[in-house]
Scaffold this active site. Structure first.
Site, mmCIF file in Angstrom:
data_model
loop_
_atom_site.group_PDB
_atom_site.id
_atom_site.type_symbol
_atom_site.label_atom_id
_atom_site.label_comp_id
_atom_site.label_asym_id
_atom_site.label_seq_id
_atom_site.Cartn_x
_atom_site.Cartn_y
_atom_site.Cartn_z
ATOM 1 C CG ASN A 134 -1.824 -1.021 1.452
ATOM 2 O OD1 ASN A 134 -2.391 -1.498 0.473
ATOM 3 N ND2 ASN A 134 -2.035 -1.449 2.683
ATOM 4 C CG ASP A 139 1.069 3.203 4.697
ATOM 5 O OD1 ASP A 139 0.324 2.472 4.009
ATOM 6 O OD2 ASP A 139 1.768 2.788 5.636
ATOM 7 N N GLY A 162 2.401 -6.558 3.807
ATOM 8 C CA GLY A 162 3.279 -7.492 3.098
ATOM 9 C C GLY A 162 4.605 -6.856 2.770
ATOM 10 C CD GLU A 183 -3.271 -4.544 4.571
ATOM 11 O OE1 GLU A 183 -3.828 -3.666 5.245
ATOM 12 O OE2 GLU A 183 -2.055 -4.530 4.324
ATOM 13 C CG ASN A 195 -2.943 -6.233 16.458
ATOM 14 O OD1 ASN A 195 -4.065 -6.776 16.537
ATOM 15 N ND2 ASN A 195 -2.747 -5.166 15.727
ATOM 16 N N GLY A 242 4.527 -5.748 25.341
ATOM 17 C CA GLY A 242 5.426 -6.797 24.851
ATOM 18 C C GLY A 242 4.687 -7.878 24.077
ATOM 19 C CB ALA A 302 5.938 -0.656 9.734
ATOM 20 C CB ALA A 303 5.553 -1.471 15.589
ATOM 21 N N GLY A 304 4.405 -3.933 14.126
ATOM 22 C CA GLY A 304 3.995 -5.342 14.150
ATOM 23 C C GLY A 304 4.626 -6.107 12.993
ATOM 24 C CG ASP A 305 3.649 -4.835 9.199
ATOM 25 O OD1 ASP A 305 2.759 -5.647 9.522
ATOM 26 O OD2 ASP A 305 3.409 -3.708 8.744
ATOM 27 N NE ARG A 346 14.838 5.030 13.369
ATOM 28 C CZ ARG A 346 15.634 4.079 12.902
ATOM 29 N NH1 ARG A 346 15.212 3.254 11.965
ATOM 30 N NH2 ARG A 346 16.855 3.960 13.332
HETATM 31 P P1 ATP Z 1 1.240 -2.120 14.080
HETATM 32 O O1 ATP Z 1 1.113 -0.859 14.878
HETATM 33 O O2 ATP Z 1 2.368 -2.166 13.152
HETATM 34 O O3 ATP Z 1 -0.077 -2.542 13.455
HETATM 35 P P2 ATP Z 1 0.728 -4.321 15.768
HETATM 36 O O4 ATP Z 1 -0.538 -3.726 16.305
HETATM 37 O O5 ATP Z 1 0.639 -5.451 14.834
HETATM 38 O O6 ATP Z 1 1.618 -3.191 15.163
HETATM 39 P P3 ATP Z 1 1.864 -4.112 18.380
HETATM 40 O O7 ATP Z 1 1.451 -5.085 19.389
HETATM 41 O O8 ATP Z 1 1.328 -2.735 18.488
HETATM 42 O O9 ATP Z 1 1.631 -4.789 16.963
HETATM 43 O O10 ATP Z 1 3.440 -3.948 18.393
HETATM 44 C C1 ATP Z 1 4.325 -4.937 17.933
HETATM 45 C C2 ATP Z 1 5.607 -4.828 18.702
HETATM 46 O O11 ATP Z 1 6.108 -3.484 18.606
HETATM 47 C C3 ATP Z 1 5.480 -5.085 20.194
HETATM 48 O O12 ATP Z 1 5.497 -6.458 20.480
HETATM 49 C C4 ATP Z 1 6.691 -4.338 20.710
HETATM 50 O O13 ATP Z 1 7.861 -5.081 20.471
HETATM 51 C C5 ATP Z 1 6.742 -3.118 19.817
HETATM 52 N N1 ATP Z 1 6.007 -1.972 20.407
HETATM 53 C C6 ATP Z 1 4.757 -1.563 20.094
HETATM 54 N N2 ATP Z 1 4.412 -0.477 20.828
HETATM 55 C C7 ATP Z 1 5.488 -0.203 21.596
HETATM 56 C C8 ATP Z 1 5.791 0.811 22.583
HETATM 57 N N3 ATP Z 1 4.908 1.774 22.912
HETATM 58 N N4 ATP Z 1 7.010 0.790 23.160
HETATM 59 C C9 ATP Z 1 7.941 -0.143 22.838
HETATM 60 N N5 ATP Z 1 7.721 -1.116 21.926
HETATM 61 C C10 ATP Z 1 6.517 -1.153 21.322
HETATM 62 O O1 RIB Z 2 0.907 -2.732 9.430
HETATM 63 C C1 RIB Z 2 1.008 -1.409 8.967
HETATM 64 C C2 RIB Z 2 0.457 -1.319 7.570
HETATM 65 O O2 RIB Z 2 -0.916 -1.633 7.601
HETATM 66 C C3 RIB Z 2 0.554 0.056 6.973
HETATM 67 O O3 RIB Z 2 1.769 0.286 6.301
HETATM 68 C C4 RIB Z 2 -0.681 0.136 6.081
HETATM 69 O O4 RIB Z 2 -0.390 0.082 4.743
HETATM 70 C C5 RIB Z 2 -1.581 -1.015 6.530
HETATM 71 O O5 RIB Z 2 -1.665 -1.968 5.556
#
Ligand code: ATP
Ligand code: RIB
Length: 313
Positions: A13, A15, A44, A142, A186, A228, A252-255, A288
Site C-alpha cells: 500500500n 500510506d 506485506g 491483507e 496483535n 510486549g 509497521a511495528a507489528g510487521d 520513528r
Molecule cells: P502495528 O502498529 O504495526 O499494526 P501491531 O498492532 O501489529 O503493530 P503491536 O502489538 O502494536 O503490533 O506492536 C508490535 C511490537 O512493537 C510489540 O510487540 C513491541 O515489540 C513493539 N512496540 C509496540 N508499541 C510499543 C511501545 N509503545 N514501546 C515499545 N515497543 C513497542
Molecule cells: O501494518 C502497517 C500497515 O498496515 C501500513 O503500512 C498500512 O499500509 C496497513 O496496511
C-alpha cells in the site's frame, strides 16, 4: 543459516499518514490535524523490507496498480534488493492506499482501500514457489482469505514452515491453517479471532490457548503493544516484555516484529532470544515516523541490544 530465503506473500500500500489525529470523529465531524505525508507501506511489503533489513534474501508476491504509487512500491522493494519478479502491476486495479491517522501516542486508526491487494491469487503464489526454494513463507491477512489458505497449503506440500501475522483484524476459520509454524495476532486481531480481548495476562493466555487449539501451530505469539508479547507453546504461556522507547508512530511495528522474529528463528535463535531481538527491532521502528523508512537494519538492532546490555551471537 547465514542468509535465509524468505517468500513474503501479501499487501503493498501507499500510506497517507496524518499526524495529530487525537480523537476519532463522529460522522459529519472533522478533526483538525497536523503534518501529513506519504510513505511506502502495506503489511506485506513492510514485512519484506523488514526481513531483508534483518539479513534475508527476500522474494515478494503482491499486486499493485499500473500507476505511480505501484511503481514507487516496486522501486522501494528493488532498492532494498528484494526480488519483485512476482509483483504484478495490474492495469485493471488501483494500488492499495492506507489512510493512517496517528495520535500523539504514536498509535493509529486506519482505512485501507485494498485495490490490487484484493486480487492476489493462488497462481501468483504458485509461480513464486516454483521459481525458487524457500526456508520460510511469511504472510498476513491483507489479501483474499482463499489466497491465505492456498498459500499455506502450497507451502505445506513443499514442507516450508509458514509464519502468519494475523493482521488486519478479522474473524476467520482456522481449520485450514492447522499446523502453521507461528500464528501471531496483535490485541485487536486476537479479539476478532477469539472473542477474548487480551487486556490482562490471564485473558491473553486464554486467547492464546484458544488459538493454539484451533490452529495447532508450534507457537502462538500475541503482540501486546507496549506490554510486549505473550508466547504460548501449548503448555506454558509467558509474557516477554518489550523495550522502553518514546513512541512516535507504531506503523509497521507489528510487521517489523514478525519479520525480525521469523528471520532470527531461521538463523537459529532460540525462541525467547528471537522475540527479544524482534522487540528491539520493533521498538526502534515505533520510535520513528512512517512505515518502511522506520524499519531498522540488523546492525542497528545489535547496537540497540548492546546498549541494553544484551549481546547477540
Ligand atoms: P502495528 O502498529 O504495526 O499494526 P501491531 O498492532 O501489529 O503493530 P503491536 O502489538 O502494536 O503490533 O506492536 C508490535 C511490537 O512493537 C510489540 O510487540 C513491541 O515489540 C513493539 N512496540 C509496540 N508499541 C510499543 C511501545 N509503545 N514501546 C515499545 N515497543 C513497542
Ligand atoms: O501494518 C502497517 C500497515 O498496515 C501500513 O503500512 C498500512 O499500509 C496497513 O496496511
Amino acid at each position: 543459516m547465514d542468509r535465509p530465503n524468505i517468500l513474503v506473500v501479501g499487501s503493498m500500500n501507499m500510506d497517507l499518514y496524518v499526524e495529530g489525529a487525537n480523537w476519532i470523529p463522529k460522522y459529519g465531524e472533522s478533526v483538525p490535524c497536523g503534518h501529513y505525508g506519504y510513505a511506502t507501506g502495506g503489511k506485506g511489503s513492510n514485512q519484506a523490507i523488514a526481513a531483508s533489513k534483518q539479513g534475508a534474501n527476500v522474494t515478494m508476491v503482491g499486486r499493485v496498480g499500473a500507476d505511480e504509487y505501484g511503481r514507487a512500491l516496486q522501486e522501494a522493494l528493488r532498492k532494498e534488493g528484494i526480488c519483485a519478479d512476482y509483483v504484478t502491476a495490474d492495469p485493471d486495479h488501483q494500488t492499495g492506499l492506507a489512510l493512517m491517522l496517528l495520535n500523539e501516542d504514536g498509535r493509529y486508526v486506519s482505512y485501507c482501500a485494498m485495490g490490487g491487494n484484493d486480487y492476489i491469487g493462488e497462481e501468483d503464489v504458485k509461480r513464486a514457489l516454483e521459481g525458487g526454494s524457500f526456508d520460510m513463507v511469511v504472510m498476513q491477512l491483507e489479501m483474499p482469505l482463499e489466497t491465505v489458505y492456498r498459500t499455506y497449503e502450497l507451502a505445506r506440500e513443499k514442507g516450508i514452515p509458514v509464519f502468519l501475522d494475523a493482521g488486519p483484524a478479522k474473524s476467520i476459520p482456522l481449520e485450514r491453517l492447522k499446523g502453521l509454524y507461528i500464528l501471531s495476532p496483535n490485541e485487536a486481531e486476537t479479539a476478532a479471532m477469539t472473542g477474548i480481548y487480551p487486556d490482562t495476562e490471564e485473558h491473553a493466555r486464554q486467547a492464546a490457548q484458544w488459538l493454539y487449539e484451533q490452529a495447532e501451530p508450534q507457537y502462538v505469539i500475541l503482540k501486546l503493544g507496549s506490554r510486549g508479547a505473550l508466547l504460548y507453546d501449548g503448555k506454558t504461556a509467558e509474557v516477554i516484555p518489550c523495550f522502553r522507547v518514546k513512541a512516535v508512530d507504531s506503523t509497521a511495528a507489528g510487521d517489523t516484529f514478525g519479520a525480525a522474529l521469523a528471520i532470527r528463528l531461521c538463523k537459529g535463535d532460540e525462541i525467547h532470544d528471537a522475540i527479544r531481538f524482534a522487540h528491539a527491532a520493533a521498538g526502534i521502528c515505533v520510535s520513528r515516523l512512517g512505515a518502511q523508512v522506520s524499519i531498522p537494519r540488523e546492525e542497528e538492532v545489535f547496537e540497540f541490544l548492546k546498549k541494553e546490555g544484551i549481546t547477540v551471537e
